[in-house]
Write a protein that holds these residues in place. Structure first.
Motif, PDB file in Angstrom:
ATOM      1  N   GLY A 116      49.125   4.830  90.175  1.00  0.00           N
ATOM      2  CA  GLY A 116      48.867   5.717  91.305  1.00  0.00           C
ATOM      3  C   GLY A 116      48.833   5.043  92.659  1.00  0.00           C
ATOM      4  O   GLY A 116      48.518   5.678  93.666  1.00  0.00           O
ATOM      5  N   LEU A 117      49.172   3.749  92.718  1.00  0.00           N
ATOM      6  CA  LEU A 117      49.166   2.995  93.979  1.00  0.00           C
ATOM      7  C   LEU A 117      50.587   2.666  94.394  1.00  0.00           C
ATOM      8  O   LEU A 117      51.355   2.105  93.619  1.00  0.00           O
ATOM      9  N   LEU A 118      50.919   2.994  95.629  1.00  0.00           N
ATOM     10  CA  LEU A 118      52.215   2.634  96.195  1.00  0.00           C
ATOM     11  C   LEU A 118      52.012   1.672  97.354  1.00  0.00           C
ATOM     12  O   LEU A 118      51.378   2.011  98.365  1.00  0.00           O
ATOM     13  N   VAL A 119      52.530   0.467  97.190  1.00  0.00           N
ATOM     14  CA  VAL A 119      52.547  -0.524  98.271  1.00  0.00           C
ATOM     15  C   VAL A 119      53.850  -0.291  99.017  1.00  0.00           C
ATOM     16  O   VAL A 119      54.928  -0.623  98.543  1.00  0.00           O
ATOM     17  N   THR A 120      53.768   0.308 100.198  1.00  0.00           N
ATOM     18  CA  THR A 120      54.956   0.862 100.842  1.00  0.00           C
ATOM     19  C   THR A 120      55.906  -0.164 101.430  1.00  0.00           C
ATOM     20  O   THR A 120      57.089   0.105 101.601  1.00  0.00           O
ATOM     21  N   GLY A 121      55.389  -1.335 101.806  1.00  0.00           N
ATOM     22  CA  GLY A 121      56.237  -2.292 102.509  1.00  0.00           C
ATOM     23  C   GLY A 121      56.396  -1.969 103.979  1.00  0.00           C
ATOM     24  O   GLY A 121      57.139  -2.642 104.698  1.00  0.00           O
ATOM     25  N   ASP A 122      55.680  -0.941 104.458  1.00  0.00           N
ATOM     26  CA  ASP A 122      55.732  -0.556 105.864  1.00  0.00           C
ATOM     27  C   ASP A 122      54.478  -1.019 106.588  1.00  0.00           C
ATOM     28  O   ASP A 122      53.378  -1.038 106.010  1.00  0.00           O
ATOM     29  N   LEU A 123      54.635  -1.359 107.849  1.00  0.00           N
ATOM     30  CA  LEU A 123      53.502  -1.689 108.711  1.00  0.00           C
ATOM     31  C   LEU A 123      53.071  -0.439 109.460  1.00  0.00           C
ATOM     32  O   LEU A 123      53.901   0.361 109.892  1.00  0.00           O
ATOM     33  N   GLY A 124      51.766  -0.289 109.623  1.00  0.00           N
ATOM     34  CA  GLY A 124      51.282   0.867 110.357  1.00  0.00           C
ATOM     35  C   GLY A 124      49.799   0.769 110.638  1.00  0.00           C
ATOM     36  O   GLY A 124      49.136  -0.209 110.286  1.00  0.00           O
ATOM     37  N   ARG A 125      49.280   1.822 111.270  1.00  0.00           N
ATOM     38  CA  ARG A 125      47.857   1.920 111.567  1.00  0.00           C
ATOM     39  C   ARG A 125      47.441   3.381 111.473  1.00  0.00           C
ATOM     40  O   ARG A 125      48.275   4.293 111.607  1.00  0.00           O
ATOM     41  N   LEU A 126      46.167   3.606 111.227  1.00  0.00           N
ATOM     42  CA  LEU A 126      45.600   4.947 111.201  1.00  0.00           C
ATOM     43  C   LEU A 126      44.788   5.168 112.468  1.00  0.00           C
ATOM     44  O   LEU A 126      44.149   4.241 112.977  1.00  0.00           O
ATOM     45  N   ASP A 127      44.791   6.402 112.982  1.00  0.00           N
ATOM     46  CA  ASP A 127      43.904   6.683 114.114  1.00  0.00           C
ATOM     47  C   ASP A 127      42.584   7.238 113.592  1.00  0.00           C
ATOM     48  O   ASP A 127      42.336   7.282 112.370  1.00  0.00           O
ATOM     49  N   GLY A 128      41.723   7.671 114.473  1.00  0.00           N
ATOM     50  CA  GLY A 128      40.407   8.138 114.077  1.00  0.00           C
ATOM     51  C   GLY A 128      40.420   9.387 113.231  1.00  0.00           C
ATOM     52  O   GLY A 128      39.435   9.700 112.556  1.00  0.00           O
ATOM     53  N   ASP A 129      41.532  10.128 113.238  1.00  0.00           N
ATOM     54  CA  ASP A 129      41.660  11.341 112.432  1.00  0.00           C
ATOM     55  C   ASP A 129      42.409  11.092 111.124  1.00  0.00           C
ATOM     56  O   ASP A 129      42.694  12.038 110.390  1.00  0.00           O
ATOM     57  N   GLY A 130      42.744   9.822 110.853  1.00  0.00           N
ATOM     58  CA  GLY A 130      43.477   9.512 109.632  1.00  0.00           C
ATOM     59  C   GLY A 130      44.965   9.762 109.729  1.00  0.00           C
ATOM     60  O   GLY A 130      45.661   9.809 108.712  1.00  0.00           O
ATOM     61  N   TYR A 131      45.475   9.903 110.955  1.00  0.00           N
ATOM     62  CA  TYR A 131      46.914  10.106 111.161  1.00  0.00           C
ATOM     63  C   TYR A 131      47.598   8.743 111.198  1.00  0.00           C
ATOM     64  O   TYR A 131      47.129   7.820 111.866  1.00  0.00           O
ATOM     65  N   LEU A 132      48.718   8.661 110.516  1.00  0.00           N
ATOM     66  CA  LEU A 132      49.432   7.392 110.386  1.00  0.00           C
ATOM     67  C   LEU A 132      50.470   7.218 111.487  1.00  0.00           C
ATOM     68  O   LEU A 132      51.252   8.131 111.779  1.00  0.00           O
ATOM     69  N   PHE A 133      50.479   6.020 112.069  1.00  0.00           N
ATOM     70  CA  PHE A 133      51.498   5.616 113.041  1.00  0.00           C
ATOM     71  C   PHE A 133      52.225   4.410 112.450  1.00  0.00           C
ATOM     72  O   PHE A 133      51.615   3.363 112.219  1.00  0.00           O
ATOM     73  N   LEU A 134      53.507   4.574 112.185  1.00  0.00           N
ATOM     74  CA  LEU A 134      54.285   3.495 111.576  1.00  0.00           C
ATOM     75  C   LEU A 134      54.754   2.510 112.635  1.00  0.00           C
ATOM     76  O   LEU A 134      55.091   2.897 113.760  1.00  0.00           O
ATOM     77  N   GLU A 135      54.832   1.234 112.242  1.00  0.00           N
ATOM     78  CA  GLU A 135      55.198   0.179 113.183  1.00  0.00           C
ATOM     79  C   GLU A 135      56.363  -0.670 112.702  1.00  0.00           C
ATOM     80  O   GLU A 135      56.695  -1.666 113.345  1.00  0.00           O
ATOM     81  N   GLY A 136      56.985  -0.291 111.601  1.00  0.00           N
ATOM     82  CA  GLY A 136      58.163  -1.025 111.136  1.00  0.00           C
ATOM     83  C   GLY A 136      58.023  -1.479 109.694  1.00  0.00           C
ATOM     84  O   GLY A 136      56.987  -1.303 109.059  1.00  0.00           O
ATOM     85  N   ARG A 137      59.097  -2.067 109.189  1.00  0.00           N
ATOM     86  CA  ARG A 137      59.105  -2.613 107.839  1.00  0.00           C
ATOM     87  C   ARG A 137      58.652  -4.066 107.864  1.00  0.00           C
ATOM     88  O   ARG A 137      58.972  -4.823 108.785  1.00  0.00           O
TER      89      ARG A 137
END
Length: 450
Positions: free
Chosen positions: A343-364
């Motif tokens: 049930g775990l996916l290591v995406t290989g993508d870089l990103g961050r979450l904001d205070g609402d849990g919204y994901l912002f991707l920053e690249g591979r």
């Protein structure tokens, strides 16, 4: 959990207008020995019938690009020993296979039986690369189908149309969600630039389009105006990063007619959608791909291996949910394995979450190049330019391909912003970006042009 096929679901053949409801036909596989079946999936009603029949009768099925070369297809066959292959026949059948109707069938069952949880196999590299499959369980496919129906509010009144190949995970997902919701799905083979596509949108009252970034670029060139299509009120986007200015542009176009744009993020390994940005929050969350789909959970893994959901901390994106794959398969023996992903996916993508849990991707993580010893994220470089761009690394710098604008000016701009000498950047004009069959940029083809 929703079943794949709602009793009211129907598929419409755009070429003939025929409405097809009998999508499960067990006789298709009656004479096929046990094991996985390969389906070469052109965009036609017959492909849908074969896929739905396999899924609903518990037959594991691999969805394949019909444009695979004989060489690549036969390599898949040798490695995975399918019970049958439906679709065009190669010039010479491999050993242990014989023609039977519209398929070539294995004379005996494969030595290794697939795991009972296995439902769908999708290739990870389109029509090129090593033959590796993502193994998806029935639970993974159906749980993601449920999540997307909920996140997008798909109802039986919706009418979708084929804008993406069925063997591409996003295209499969669009088909799944509309069949499961009891909606209509129009099968149109020509695509956005075909003569029959937009007349079909009008004729059948298509209410939603699912598109990848390259197709949104096409809509700009086509001067897409949603006021011309009164039924069309939902656009969805996945399959890569869409330029923020186009996200805002299409959000405003749709909002002006009471419509919606949903930005999403997915991977084949998650069957395939991981996040959905609610249309009503797009204006305030521009640049985000949204929170996890219902039933899923996001976190960020830091360089020291710890996980966090703290806001504005960058690292590798992790996803947990019931839609995560069982694992990969490189040979027939791997098809017998159960759940190794947990049930775990290591995406290989870089990103961050904001205070609402919204994901912002920053690249591979692996999309990096070096200029004079300085490590640069190639996705960041693409985002720095005001036009569509595709960057690849080379031995002594970075090559950036652009389809419009002045290459020399872009070269200077990159050098100034990154505080590096301009000679480390080779910016070249290209008439059009080479694309994979799923609409994504074909970086391997670009690397061959370095």
């Amino acid at each position: 959990m929703t079943e794949l096929l709602h009793p009211n679901a129907r598929v419409i053949d755009a070429a003939t207008g025929e409405v097809v409801r009998d999508l499960v036909r067990p006789a298709l596989f009656a004479d096929v020995p046990p094991g996985v079946v390969f389906l070469r999936m052109p965009t036609c009603v017959e492909s849908v019938v074969h896929y739905v029949t396999a899924f609903e009768t518990g037959r594991p099925v691999a969805l394949l690009d019909p444009g695979l070369t004989d060489e690549t297809l036969l390599e898949f066959v040798e490695r995975f020993e399918p019970a049958a292959v439906f679709g065009p026949v190669p010039q010479e059948l491999p050993k242990r296979y014989q023609l039977a109707g519209d398929a070539w069938v294995r004379e005996t069952a494969p030595e290794t039986a697939p795991h009972p949880d296995l439902a769908v196999l999708l290739a990870t590299s389109g029509s090129t690369g090593d033959p590796k499959f993502v193994r998806l369980s029935r639970r993974a496919v159906l749980s993601n189908t449920d999540s997307i129906i909920e996140a997008l509010g798909i109802t039986a009144a919706e009418v979708a149309i084929s804008t993406l190949p069925f063997y591409y995970s996003y295209g499969m997902s669009v088909l799944n969600t509309h069949l499961a919701a009891g909606a209509a799905f129009v099968v149109e083979a020509e695509g956005l630039l075909g003569r029959g596509f937009w007349p079909a949108v009008d004729e059948f009252g298509v209410s939603s389009l699912a598109l990848v970034p390259s197709q949104y670029e096409m809509l700009v060139r086509l001067r897409f105006d949603p006021t011309r299509y009164p039924a069309l009120r939902t656009l969805t986007q996945a399959g890569g990063r869409l330029r923020p200015e186009l996200v805002r542009d299409f959000h405003e176009r749709m909002a002006a007619v009471g419509g919606r744009l949903f930005v999403m993020y997915g991977q084949t390994e998650a069957a395939p959608r991981l996040t959905t940005l609610p249309a009503g929050r797009l204006g305030e969350k521009l640049g985000s791909v949204g929170p996890a789909v219902p039933g899923g959970r996001l976190s960020i893994r830091l360089a020291d291996g710890t996980e966090t959901t703290a806001p504005d901390v960058s690292g590798e994106v992790l996803y947990r949910g019931p839609n995560v794959m069982l694992g990969y398969a490189e040979t027939a023996a791997d098809l017998a394995h159960g759940d190794v992903a947990g049930g775990l996916l290591v995406t290989g993508d870089l990103g961050r979450l904001d205070g609402d849990g919204y994901l912002f991707l920053e690249g591979r993580i692996k999309r990096f190049g070096k200029v004079f010893g300085v490590r640069l994220n190639l996705d960041d470089i693409e985002r720095m330019l005001p036009v569509p761009a595709a960057a690849v690394s080379c031995d002594d710098g970075v090559v950036v391909f652009v389809a419009q604008g002045e290459p020399f000016m872009f070269r200077r701009s990159l050098a100034d912003r990154l505080k590096l000498h301009w000679s480390g950047f080779d910016v070249r004009s290209i008439e059009a970006f080479p694309l994979l069959s799923n609409g994504k940029v074909d970086y391997r083809a670009l690397e061959a042009l370095r």
